[in-house]
Design a protein around this motif. Structure first.
Motif, PDB file in Angstrom:
ATOM      1  N   GLN A 108       0.848  -1.196   0.000  1.00  0.00           N
ATOM      2  CA  GLN A 108       0.000   0.000   0.000  1.00  0.00           C
ATOM      3  C   GLN A 108       0.883   1.245   0.000  1.00  0.00           C
ATOM      4  OE1 GLN A 108      -2.500   0.519   3.450  1.00  0.00           O
ATOM      5  NE2 GLN A 108      -3.905   1.900   2.376  1.00  0.00           N
ATOM      6  N   MET A 109       0.614   2.138  -0.941  1.00  0.00           N
ATOM      7  CA  MET A 109       1.390   3.372  -1.047  1.00  0.00           C
ATOM      8  C   MET A 109       0.934   4.393  -0.015  1.00  0.00           C
ATOM      9  SD  MET A 109       1.648   3.986  -5.159  1.00  0.00           S
ATOM     10  CE  MET A 109      -0.097   4.376  -5.247  1.00  0.00           C
ATOM     11  N   GLY A 110       1.913   5.095   0.562  1.00  0.00           N
ATOM     12  CA  GLY A 110       1.624   6.194   1.472  1.00  0.00           C
ATOM     13  C   GLY A 110       1.935   7.521   0.804  1.00  0.00           C
ATOM     14  N   GLU A 111       2.567   8.408   1.554  1.00  0.00           N
ATOM     15  CA  GLU A 111       2.833   9.750   1.035  1.00  0.00           C
ATOM     16  C   GLU A 111       3.908   9.734  -0.045  1.00  0.00           C
ATOM     17  OE1 GLU A 111       5.848  11.769   4.164  1.00  0.00           O
ATOM     18  OE2 GLU A 111       3.949  11.092   5.033  1.00  0.00           O
ATOM     19  N   LYS A 112       3.811  10.699  -0.940  1.00  0.00           N
ATOM     20  CA  LYS A 112       4.740  10.802  -2.073  1.00  0.00           C
ATOM     21  C   LYS A 112       6.109  11.262  -1.589  1.00  0.00           C
ATOM     22  CE  LYS A 112       5.418  11.735  -6.727  1.00  0.00           C
ATOM     23  NZ  LYS A 112       6.871  11.683  -6.642  1.00  0.00           N
ATOM     24  N   ALA A 113       7.162  10.639  -2.143  1.00  0.00           N
ATOM     25  CA  ALA A 113       8.527  11.088  -1.879  1.00  0.00           C
ATOM     26  C   ALA A 113       8.912  12.141  -2.913  1.00  0.00           C
ATOM     27  CB  ALA A 113       9.481   9.896  -1.936  1.00  0.00           C
ATOM     28  N   LYS A 114      10.098  12.714  -2.759  1.00  0.00           N
ATOM     29  CA  LYS A 114      10.540  13.753  -3.702  1.00  0.00           C
ATOM     30  C   LYS A 114      10.861  13.164  -5.071  1.00  0.00           C
ATOM     31  CE  LYS A 114      12.314  16.952  -0.216  1.00  0.00           C
ATOM     32  NZ  LYS A 114      13.519  17.615   0.354  1.00  0.00           N
TER      33      LYS A 114
END
Length: 363
Positions: free
Chosen positions: A162-168
């Motif tokens: 499950q994907m969480g917050e976007k990285a740079k």
């Protein structure tokens, strides 16, 4: 082709491949088979794929003593130092731990991609692009990076991320959860949500961060060999592994590190992928013939039969009538005819029964 000399690859090729029995056998498991009659084994295909991404001399193979001769036969140019031959069957975390120790003393700035040897990749160019982007990410971030593929069906035989917050970095997200092999309804919910990606089993890290992760889960073993001082010789390392490898717990890399680390990311990839670990997953990933049957390199006459997967020896002919949703697989002295749906559990059961009744000759 220009390579980054800091890029390394570990190919995992030590499994017994029992879920593809009887074609995958104890003496020659699936990674050493030309399963799809392409002229190359799964190991050879994986090795060749990785030579287009990292320098060939930076590719290491993790296997077992029982299969070392098969690695040498199938990859005739590989040096002894690049075959990590384990004395006892353990899971993937000990394999990665040993490779980490070996590679950190070859190149302390190494960026590593760990690759199973039993997967299909359908777009090699995209795969190369994704892996190189992943190596760049872990080269500048102390983290673990997994590679996820957007689900195309509710597959209960795969792991989900499950994907969480976007990285740079582009297409990189913090991992929120791992779920291993959900039932079909949950798999459908995961797919419909758009938040979950298939876990390919590929992961990347820089060698220094990976070394620190390994020290946390295997502290007593690492203290013995990895003092931070002078590296031991190759022969001394092999002696140490021979004596101490059984002390490693039977731990998968997913459970041992990825699920217990707060600094794990997933890259959304689009290279087209299939796990070749089970008959069901192979059936789902392959193009279907008449009546949705999959025939792999076999001479077969099918009548009133649908949704089957068939693999027979090249010099045998199969005539199949009235089967729906079956595996028909023959290799050597074993013929398997088994319902496809729950094949992994059934095959485990049958292997145990055969071993108890008739011994190892048929396993």
């Amino acid at each position: 082709m220009k390579y980054n000399e800091n890029d390394f690859c570990l190919i995992l090729a030590g499994g017994k491949g029992r879920r593809l029995w009887p074609c995958s056998r104890e003496k020659c498991p699936k990674q050493f088979l030309d399963f799809f009659s392409t002229g190359k084994t799964l190991l050879q295909q994986t090795y060749e794929r990785m030579t287009g991404i990292v320098p060939e001399e930076n590719i290491y193979i993790s296997t077992n003593h029982e299969y070392e001769h098969l690695v040498e036969e199938q990859l005739p140019g590989i040096s002894r130092e690049r075959i990590l031959s384990e004395p006892i069957f353990r899971n993937t975390a000990p394999s990665v731990a040993w490779a980490t120790y070996r590679i950190v003393h070859v190149n302390p700035d190494a960026r590593i991609v760990v690759v199973p040897s039993d997967q299909a990749v359908f777009n090699e160019d995209k795969f190369r692009e994704n892996v190189l982007a992943g190596l760049d990410f872990v080269g500048s971030n102390d983290s673990l990076l997994t590679m996820g593929i957007k689900p195309t069906r509710p597959e209960p035989g795969y792991g989900y991320i499950q994907m969480g917050e976007k990285a740079k970095a582009e297409n990189v997200y913090k991992v929120k959860t791992f779920t291993e092999k959900p039932d079909r309804e949950f798999a459908r919910m995961f797919m419909d949500s758009g938040e979950f990606y298939w876990n390919t089993g590929l992961f990347l890290a820089n060698v220094q961060y990976l070394r620190e992760c390994m020290k946390k889960i295997f502290p007593p073993v690492f203290r013995k060999i990895d003092t931070g001082g002078h590296p031991v010789t190759f022969e001394e390392e092999l002696d140490f592994i021979e004596e101490n490898f059984p002390a490693f717990p039977n731990l998968s890399i997913d459970y041992g590190i990825l699920e217990k680390n707060d600094n794990v990311y997933v890259m959304r990839c689009d290279f087209g992928w299939a796990d070749l670990g089970t008959w069901h997953s192979i059936y789902e990933s392959m193009s279907k013939g008449d009546d949705d049957n999959v025939v792999i390199g076999s001479k077969v006459v099918l009548a009133e039969s649908s949704n089957n997967i068939v693999k027979l020896p090249k010099d045998h002919l199969g005539v199949i009538h009235g089967l729906d949703g079956y595996i028909v697989a023959e290799k050597g002295n074993v013929l398997l005819i088994c319902k496809k749906g729950d094949s992994s559990a059934l095959i485990r059961k049958y292997i145990n029964e055969v071993q108890i009744k008739y011994g190892d000759e048929f396993i």
